[in-house]
Design a protein around this motif. Structure first.
Motif, PDB file in Angstrom:
ATOM      1  N   ALA A 175       0.898  -1.001   0.149  1.00 51.91           N
ATOM      2  CA  ALA A 175       0.079  -0.204  -0.019  1.00 51.91           C
ATOM      3  C   ALA A 175       0.809   1.132   0.043  1.00 51.91           C
ATOM      4  O   ALA A 175       0.633   1.913  -0.494  1.00 51.91           O
ATOM      5  CB  ALA A 175      -1.171   0.094   1.558  1.00 51.91           C
ATOM      6  N   PRO A 215       0.376   2.085  -4.145  1.00 45.27           N
ATOM      7  CA  PRO A 215      -1.791   1.987  -3.433  1.00 45.27           C
ATOM      8  C   PRO A 215      -2.984   1.811  -4.450  1.00 45.27           C
ATOM      9  O   PRO A 215      -3.312   1.657  -3.507  1.00 45.27           O
ATOM     10  CB  PRO A 215      -1.158   3.626  -2.632  1.00 45.27           C
ATOM     11  CG  PRO A 215      -0.641   4.562  -3.935  1.00 45.27           C
ATOM     12  CD  PRO A 215       0.400   3.887  -4.046  1.00 45.27           C
ATOM     13  N   HIS A 265      -2.049  -1.747  -5.025  1.00 46.00           N
ATOM     14  CA  HIS A 265      -2.609  -2.842  -3.838  1.00 46.00           C
ATOM     15  C   HIS A 265      -3.935  -2.179  -3.947  1.00 46.00           C
ATOM     16  O   HIS A 265      -5.134  -3.554  -3.667  1.00 46.00           O
ATOM     17  CB  HIS A 265      -1.723  -1.707  -2.888  1.00 46.00           C
ATOM     18  CG  HIS A 265      -2.003  -2.978  -1.642  1.00 46.00           C
ATOM     19  ND1 HIS A 265      -2.758  -2.307  -0.343  1.00 46.00           N
ATOM     20  CD2 HIS A 265      -0.982  -3.999  -0.844  1.00 46.00           C
ATOM     21  CE1 HIS A 265      -3.056  -3.132   0.663  1.00 46.00           C
ATOM     22  NE2 HIS A 265      -2.068  -4.110   0.373  1.00 46.00           N
ATOM     23  N   ARG A 266      -4.874  -1.751  -3.642  1.00 44.75           N
ATOM     24  CA  ARG A 266      -6.198  -1.487  -3.574  1.00 44.75           C
ATOM     25  C   ARG A 266      -7.089  -2.240  -4.548  1.00 44.75           C
ATOM     26  O   ARG A 266      -7.687  -2.572  -3.907  1.00 44.75           O
ATOM     27  CB  ARG A 266      -7.175   0.191  -3.715  1.00 44.75           C
ATOM     28  CG  ARG A 266      -7.861   0.125  -3.223  1.00 44.75           C
ATOM     29  CD  ARG A 266      -8.375   1.727  -3.451  1.00 44.75           C
ATOM     30  NE  ARG A 266     -10.082   2.014  -3.660  1.00 44.75           N
ATOM     31  CZ  ARG A 266     -10.207   3.121  -3.773  1.00 44.75           C
ATOM     32  NH1 ARG A 266      -9.300   4.408  -4.021  1.00 44.75           N
ATOM     33  NH2 ARG A 266     -12.017   3.510  -3.899  1.00 44.75           N
TER      34      ARG A 266
END
Length: 227
Positions: free
Chosen positions: A177, A181, A184-185
Motif C-alpha cells: 500500500a 497504493p 494494492h487497493r
C-alpha cells in the motif's frame, strides 16, 4: 466392405488444425500430427496448404468466416454491436488463433473472411465517418476484440511466474500500500478469476463516443444506416 475415406479438402485440414491447437496448443501443431488427425501422410497436406504460414492464415480465415453477419438494413449502431458480439463469440472459441493474429503471425486471407471486415467498415461509413476515420475505428474495434479475448485467457490469475511461486502469490507479496497504493487497493479484484472485462460495456462506450463525434453530426442516409 471397406469404409469410404472422407475426401481431404483445405477446409477439413484447417478445421483439424484448429481442433489440434485448441486441444493441445501451438507447440503440438506439426504437419505430422495434423496429417495423422486427418488420416493421410504429411506430404498429402501440401496439396491443400502451401506451408506453415499458409496454414496459419487459413486457420485465421476459418475463424473469421464463422462470424455471423447482421442484416445490412439495420441501423449502423445495431450492426456494429451485432458484428462485435458475434466476433467476440468466435474469437473467444479460438484464443490461440487470436494470439497469432494479434502478433501478426497470421492473417485471414479468404474472401469469406473479408465479408466481416467489409460489413464492419460499411457500418462505420454509415455512421458518417470518412474512409480514414472508418479504418481507424475498425482497427480500434479489432484491437478491443483481440484484447478482450487475450485478457480473459492470459490474466495474472492464470499465469505462472517463477517455478516455485505462482504469479498471484508474487503480486500479493510484492505489491504494498505504501509503494503502489492503487494497485494494492485493486489487487483482490485483479487476481479474481471472475472479474473479467465487460465486453458489452466496452462496446457501449465505443458506440456512445462514435455517435457523439460522428453519428450525431451525420445527415441523410448515413444517419439512418441506409446506403
Amino acid at each position: 466392405m471397406t469404409a469410404r475415406r472422407e475426401t481431404l479438402t483445405r477446409e477439413r485440414v484447417l478445421d483439424a488444425a484448429l481442433n489440434l491447437v485448441d486441444t493441445q496448443g501451438w507447440a503440438k501443431l506439426s504437419m505430422r500430427r495434423l496429417a495423422a488427425m486427418v488420416g493421410v501422410e504429411a506430404m498429402s497436406l501440401y496439396n491443400h496448404v502451401r506451408n506453415k504460414r499458409d496454414l496459419l492464415d487459413g486457420m485465421a480465415a476459418r475463424v473469421f468466416e464463422q462470424i455471423e453477419l447482421p442484416d445490412p438494413e439495420l441501423p449502423w449502431p445495431q450492426r456494429v454491436r451485432a458484428l462485435c458480439h458475434h466476433a467476440n463469440i468466435c474469437f473467444s472459441a479460438y484464443p490461440a488463433v487470436v494470439g497469432a493474429l494479434a502478433a501478426g503471425q497470421a492473417n485471414p486471407r479468404s474472401p469469406g473472411a473479408l465479408r466481416f471486415i467489409d460489413a464492419l467498415l460499411g457500418a462505420l461509413l454509415d455512421a458518417g465517418l470518412d474512409e480514414r476515420a472508418a479504418v481507424r475505428h475498425y482497427r480500434s474495434l479489432l484491437a478491443m476484440l483481440f484484447g478482450s479475448v487475450l485478457a480473459r485467457t492470459g490474466d495474472i490469475a492464470d499465469a505462472t511466474g517463477a517455478p516455485d511461486e505462482p504469479i498471484t502469490d508474487w503480486f500479493c507479496r510484492t505489491v504494498t500500500a505504501e509503494q503502489l497504493p492503487n494497485l494494492h487497493r485493486t489487487l483482490p479484484a485483479l487476481i479474481d478469476v471472475d472479474c473479467r472485462p465487460d465486453f458489452d460495456h466496452t462496446i457501449d462506450m465505443f458506440l456512445a463516443g462514435l455517435q457523439a463525434t460522428a453519428g450525431e453530426s451525420a445527415s441523410g442516409p448515413h444517419s439512418t444506416g441506409q446506403r
